[in-house]
Design an enzyme around this catalytic site. Structure first.
Site, PDB file in Angstrom:
ATOM      1  N   GLU A   1     -12.925   3.490  -2.513  1.00  0.00           N
ATOM      2  CA  GLU A   1     -13.247   2.111  -2.875  1.00  0.00           C
ATOM      3  C   GLU A   1     -13.706   2.102  -4.332  1.00  0.00           C
ATOM      4  O   GLU A   1     -14.246   3.089  -4.840  1.00  0.00           O
ATOM      5  CB  GLU A   1     -14.351   1.566  -1.973  1.00  0.00           C
TER       6      GLU A   1
ATOM      7  N   ARG B   1       0.839  -1.196   0.000  1.00  0.00           N
ATOM      8  CA  ARG B   1       0.000   0.000   0.000  1.00  0.00           C
ATOM      9  C   ARG B   1       0.875   1.247   0.000  1.00  0.00           C
ATOM     10  O   ARG B   1       1.950   1.260   0.597  1.00  0.00           O
ATOM     11  CB  ARG B   1      -0.918   0.012   1.221  1.00  0.00           C
TER      12      ARG B   1
ATOM     13  N   ARG C   1       0.155  -5.595   6.766  1.00  0.00           N
ATOM     14  CA  ARG C   1       0.393  -5.355   5.341  1.00  0.00           C
ATOM     15  C   ARG C   1       1.455  -4.280   5.158  1.00  0.00           C
ATOM     16  O   ARG C   1       1.501  -3.303   5.899  1.00  0.00           O
ATOM     17  CB  ARG C   1      -0.910  -4.929   4.661  1.00  0.00           C
TER      18      ARG C   1
END
Length: 224
Positions: free
Chosen positions: A70, A62, A104
């Site tokens: 989104e 990311r 992540r």
């Protein structure tokens, strides 16, 4: 041997002893730097959305400071398309990588000298996400400029006070807390706060034609 010949002889010796080795050393260091930089490059093989890519080792990365809509919301597809045009099937360099709360990886990324995180904010197709990196001030300023100039999601396409698509549908569906996606409230024209409420469609806020429609979408009537 004349003084001129002696001087020429000295200069040749100086070149052999100092200048040429210096040139060779610089060439070696440049090659080493280039090789090291090339070894640190990673290829992007896929795009998840406007703030997340898939690397050649199949892991997701990311972009730090970036919060893109989104895909189903206003600007989501535009953000994804822009990121794809910048990095897909290209090699990127990764800096200041850390894990997020879920583990992540997040990082600042570059294609050659092009700073991708900044390009996303510059376009207006992503919101600034608070973070602490060496580029915090630069990216905050870039995001503020996009907002001031009403670019991307800050344009009337996604940020609305009136419904440009259907003037008869004027009920405003608004998130009470945009950071945590808190309660969903809908505002009627008779509500005192109605004229101050903006519809930020990139966050999933929307217009409704009837109260029944708003309730069915999970919104409750605002108190004021």
């Amino acid at each position: 041997m004349s003084m001129k010949d002696k001087l020429l002889f000295f200069l040749k010796r100086f070149a052999l002893l100092f200048i040429i080795p210096s040139i060779l050393l610089n060439l070696f260091l440049s090659y080493k730097f280039y090789s090291q930089k090339k070894a640190n490059l990673v290829k992007v093989i896929g795009i998840i959305d406007g703030d997340t890519v898939v690397l050649e080792n199949k892991t997701r990365l990311r972009l730090r400071h970036i919060n893109a809509p989104e895909l189903e919301f206003c600007g989501g597809q535009e953000a994804k398309n822009l990121l794809a045009s910048l990095v897909e099937n290209k090699s990127i360099s990764i800096e200041e990588q850390i894990p997020d709360q879920t583990g992540r990886a997040m990082a600042l990324i570059y294609v050659d000298n092009l700073f991708i995180n900044q390009k996303m904010l510059e376009s207006g197709w992503a919101r600034y996400h608070s973070d602490q990196t060496s580029k915090t001030a630069l990216l905050k300023k870039t995001a503020d400029n996009a907002k001031t100039n009403k670019l991307g999601i800050f344009s009337q396409l996604c940020l609305q006070m009136q419904n440009p698509d259907n003037p008869n549908c004027i009920i405003k569906g608004n998130l009470e807390n945009k950071r945590t996606s808190g309660r969903k409230l809908y505002y009627l024209l008779s509500c005192a706060q109605y004229k101050f409420v903006q519809i930020e469609k990139d966050l999933g806020e929307q217009w409704f034609c009837t109260e029944k429609e708003a309730s069915a979408a999970g919104y409750i009537k605002a108190a004021t």
